[in-house]
Scaffold this motif. Sequence first.
Motif, short mmCIF file in Angstrom:
data_model
loop_
_atom_site.label_atom_id
_atom_site.label_comp_id
_atom_site.label_asym_id
_atom_site.label_seq_id
_atom_site.Cartn_x
_atom_site.Cartn_y
_atom_site.Cartn_z
N SER A 1 0.83 -1.21 0.00
CA SER A 1 0.00 0.00 0.00
C SER A 1 0.86 1.26 0.00
O SER A 1 0.53 2.24 -0.66
N ASP B 1 2.28 1.58 -3.50
CA ASP B 1 1.21 1.97 -4.42
C ASP B 1 0.93 3.47 -4.35
O ASP B 1 0.79 4.13 -5.37
N ARG B 2 0.85 4.01 -3.12
CA ARG B 2 0.61 5.46 -2.97
C ARG B 2 1.73 6.27 -3.62
O ARG B 2 1.48 7.21 -4.37
N ARG C 1 1.65 5.96 -7.52
CA ARG C 1 0.61 6.78 -8.17
C ARG C 1 1.03 8.24 -8.24
O ARG C 1 0.80 8.91 -9.25
#
Length: 77
Positions: free
Chosen positions: A49, A52-53, A56
């Motif tokens: 996670s 992923d942050r 992005r």
Amino acid sequence: MSAVINRGGGRPSKGLRKYIGFRTPAKTAEDVHMIAAAKGMTVTDYVASAVDRSLREDLALLDPFTQQDELPIRMAS
């Protein structure tokens, strides 16, 4: 071709996964374990996670044309 039957056991699939391994300083690893446990997450889910942050955000900064596919010649005209 045989059908796949979900018998209700186990957790649902998270989809196709690919292994990425790396080493980090011991203190960082301990902190990751501590935070993941505090959030009730596995270390893998917590790190995924966080990556992923960040990913992005970094992808949003890239030039939009670097991520654009080119059209086949017959469609470009």
